[in-house]
Design a protein around this motif. Structure first.
Motif, PDB file in Angstrom:
ATOM      1  N   GLN A   1       0.275   9.482 -10.670  1.00 43.29           N
ATOM      2  CA  GLN A   1      -1.058   9.210 -11.203  1.00 43.29           C
ATOM      3  C   GLN A   1      -1.017   8.433 -12.511  1.00 43.29           C
ATOM      4  OE1 GLN A   1      -2.792  13.182 -11.269  1.00 43.29           O
ATOM      5  NE2 GLN A   1      -3.956  12.750  -9.405  1.00 43.29           N
ATOM      6  N   ARG A   2       0.119   8.415 -13.166  1.00 34.75           N
ATOM      7  CA  ARG A   2       0.246   7.649 -14.416  1.00 34.75           C
ATOM      8  C   ARG A   2       0.618   6.185 -14.167  1.00 34.75           C
ATOM      9  NH1 ARG A   2       2.550  12.585 -16.092  1.00 34.75           N
ATOM     10  NH2 ARG A   2       4.672  11.820 -15.713  1.00 34.75           N
ATOM     11  N   LEU A   3       0.876   5.826 -12.898  1.00 33.29           N
ATOM     12  CA  LEU A   3       1.186   4.432 -12.605  1.00 33.29           C
ATOM     13  C   LEU A   3      -0.043   3.563 -12.865  1.00 33.29           C
ATOM     14  CD1 LEU A   3       3.161   4.857  -9.254  1.00 33.29           C
ATOM     15  CD2 LEU A   3       4.102   4.443 -11.529  1.00 33.29           C
ATOM     16  N   SER A   4       0.199   2.354 -13.345  1.00 30.86           N
ATOM     17  CA  SER A   4      -0.914   1.460 -13.693  1.00 30.86           C
ATOM     18  C   SER A   4      -1.232   0.454 -12.597  1.00 30.86           C
ATOM     19  CB  SER A   4      -0.593   0.719 -14.995  1.00 30.86           C
ATOM     20  OG  SER A   4       0.610  -0.030 -14.851  1.00 30.86           O
ATOM     21  N   VAL A   5      -0.590   0.590 -11.425  1.00 29.37           N
ATOM     22  CA  VAL A   5      -0.840  -0.318 -10.301  1.00 29.37           C
ATOM     23  C   VAL A   5      -1.196   0.513  -9.073  1.00 29.37           C
ATOM     24  CG1 VAL A   5       0.621  -2.184 -11.142  1.00 29.37           C
ATOM     25  CG2 VAL A   5       1.636  -0.344  -9.795  1.00 29.37           C
ATOM     26  N   PRO A   6      -1.851  -0.112  -8.075  1.00 28.42           N
ATOM     27  CA  PRO A   6      -2.248   0.626  -6.867  1.00 28.42           C
ATOM     28  C   PRO A   6      -1.054   1.249  -6.150  1.00 28.42           C
ATOM     29  CG  PRO A   6      -3.422  -1.453  -6.995  1.00 28.42           C
ATOM     30  CD  PRO A   6      -2.384  -1.482  -8.081  1.00 28.42           C
ATOM     31  N   LEU A   7      -1.324   2.369  -5.515  1.00 29.39           N
ATOM     32  CA  LEU A   7      -0.286   3.155  -4.854  1.00 29.39           C
ATOM     33  C   LEU A   7      -0.486   3.130  -3.344  1.00 29.39           C
ATOM     34  CD1 LEU A   7       2.127   5.119  -5.395  1.00 29.39           C
ATOM     35  CD2 LEU A   7       0.462   6.984  -5.251  1.00 29.39           C
ATOM     36  N   TYR A   8       0.616   2.948  -2.628  1.00 25.40           N
ATOM     37  CA  TYR A   8       0.646   3.040  -1.172  1.00 25.40           C
ATOM     38  C   TYR A   8       1.704   4.074  -0.781  1.00 25.40           C
ATOM     39  CZ  TYR A   8      -1.877  -1.460  -0.914  1.00 25.40           C
ATOM     40  OH  TYR A   8      -2.800  -2.467  -1.025  1.00 25.40           O
ATOM     41  N   ALA A   9       1.674   4.451   0.505  1.00 26.62           N
ATOM     42  CA  ALA A   9       2.730   5.320   1.025  1.00 26.62           C
ATOM     43  C   ALA A   9       3.008   4.946   2.474  1.00 26.62           C
ATOM     44  CB  ALA A   9       2.335   6.791   0.930  1.00 26.62           C
ATOM     45  N   VAL A  10       4.271   5.041   2.857  1.00 32.77           N
ATOM     46  CA  VAL A  10       4.678   4.910   4.255  1.00 32.77           C
ATOM     47  C   VAL A  10       5.008   6.307   4.760  1.00 32.77           C
ATOM     48  CG1 VAL A  10       6.364   3.948   5.861  1.00 32.77           C
ATOM     49  CG2 VAL A  10       5.552   2.568   3.926  1.00 32.77           C
ATOM     50  N   LEU A  11       4.332   6.702   5.830  1.00 28.61           N
ATOM     51  CA  LEU A  11       4.461   8.058   6.360  1.00 28.61           C
ATOM     52  C   LEU A  11       5.058   8.003   7.763  1.00 28.61           C
ATOM     53  CD1 LEU A  11       0.873   9.317   5.414  1.00 28.61           C
ATOM     54  CD2 LEU A  11       2.931   9.319   3.985  1.00 28.61           C
ATOM     55  N   ASP A  12       5.997   8.881   8.031  1.00 27.46           N
ATOM     56  CA  ASP A  12       6.633   8.972   9.345  1.00 27.46           C
ATOM     57  C   ASP A  12       5.886  10.013  10.174  1.00 27.46           C
ATOM     58  OD1 ASP A  12       8.233   9.245  11.564  1.00 27.46           O
ATOM     59  OD2 ASP A  12      10.119   9.277  10.441  1.00 27.46           O
ATOM     60  N   ALA A  13       5.011   9.533  11.064  1.00 28.09           N
ATOM     61  CA  ALA A  13       4.199  10.435  11.873  1.00 28.09           C
ATOM     62  C   ALA A  13       5.002  11.097  12.985  1.00 28.09           C
ATOM     63  CB  ALA A  13       3.006   9.679  12.480  1.00 28.09           C
ATOM     64  N   PHE A  14       6.215  10.624  13.236  1.00 28.34           N
ATOM     65  CA  PHE A  14       7.079  11.314  14.192  1.00 28.34           C
ATOM     66  C   PHE A  14       7.645  12.582  13.558  1.00 28.34           C
ATOM     67  CE2 PHE A  14      11.224  12.153  16.137  1.00 28.34           C
ATOM     68  CZ  PHE A  14      10.863  12.234  17.476  1.00 28.34           C
TER      69      PHE A  14
END
Length: 309
Positions: A147-160
């Protein structure tokens, strides 16, 4: 022949539309469509039409922005078979063709009988994220760091590795999509990887940390580029082409592999892997009480290890 369309994901999972010969149904995000799915922001107002002629079931895309897909292939018009899956926006529908006696013509209706649940607010139509209990000190530290990052956050999630993530994302209201949907991935089936954009104030962020940190199915990344550009870049770096022309998907999305691969890369390889991505953030492969951040510069790879407790 009758046609049954069953919704496979999102807040309307399990609901069906039944079409007798001569009937059709339009689907989309707004009231322009008979099958209205307002929670799916990736749908066009009028996205697709399915028609039952009696002899065939025909799907037509209505010049939608994100396309209509059948079994992973983008189509403009397609004859559907029993068991086909339609993907439109973030919504998946299963096609069933039934040959039992159709409803008599005098009992048919020109409108589609479809029970959409009644909600007082749109928030009630959203499938909830996993119940959030008290975060552990490690999980709280991860959340605070991101939350302290100053740029947008993404995530890659393994749905398997964690099949529930698709259900959580369908109700989150945030941008998300399978990375390899609609792409030819060679002889092997594509990994069930989802890209999700995470506003730093999103309650889903805390839920994903609670459910996924330390279990090796989530990789966070910081990037200021739009969702579509991030997805395209990840497709390029995760898809490997061999000298004999074969294609397969790498395991670079696994945080354990990412942690050991990046330090072994040359400067030009790092530039290719990072592209618009400013940083990767993963759990330490041996100790989830540590967070490892990676960034690339002209001097090479920058690695930052954060002790969370």
């Amino acid at each position: 022949m009758r046609v049954v369309l069953e919704i496979l994901n999102g807040p309307l999972t399990g609901h069906t539309v039944e079409l007798n010969p001569g009937q059709s149904v339009s689907g989309g995000r707004t009231a322009k469509s008979q099958l209205m799915l307002p929670h799916d922001s990736f749908l066009s107002g009028l996205h697709f039409v399915v028609e039952c002629t009696g002899e065939a079931c025909i799907l037509r895309d209505c010049n939608s922005s994100n396309g209509t897909w059948v079994n992973g292939n983008r189509v403009s018009e397609q004859v559907l078979n029993d068991g086909d899956q339609i993907a439109a926006g973030q919504t998946r529908l299963l096609v069933s063709l039934r040959t039992e006696e159709a409803v008599p013509r005098q009992q048919r209706t020109s409108t589609v009988l479809f029970a959409i649940p009644k909600y007082e607010t749109m928030e009630q139509a959203v499938a909830p994220a996993p119940p959030l209990q008290t975060l552990t000190p490690v999980q709280q530290a991860v959340l605070g760091f991101l939350q302290r990052l100053s740029v947008p956050l993404y995530a890659v999630l393994d749905a398997f590795a964690e099949p529930r993530v698709q259900q959580w994302l369908a109700g989150s209201g945030g941008a998300h999509q399978y990375l390899f949907e609609g792409l030819e991935t060679g002889d092997q089936p594509p990994p069930a990887l989802l890209l999700v954009q995470l506003p730093l104030d999103s309650p889903l962020l805390a839920s994903l940390i609670q459910e996924g940190w330390g279990r090796h199915w989530i990789t966070f990344l910081a990037c200021s580029s739009p969702f579509a550009e991030v997805r395209q870049h990840l497709q390029q770096i995760l898809m490997v082409h061999t000298e004999d022309g074969r294609r397969f998907c790498s395991r670079l999305h696994d945080p354990r592999i990412l942690q050991f691969l990046l330090p072994a890369c040359a400067a030009h390889e790092l530039a290719q892997l990072f592209g618009p991505i400013l940083g990767f953030f993963v759990e330490d492969a041996f100790d989830p009480r540590r967070l490892v951040g990676f960034s690339a510069s002209a001097q090479g790879l920058q690695q930052n290890v954060v002790d969370l407790v």
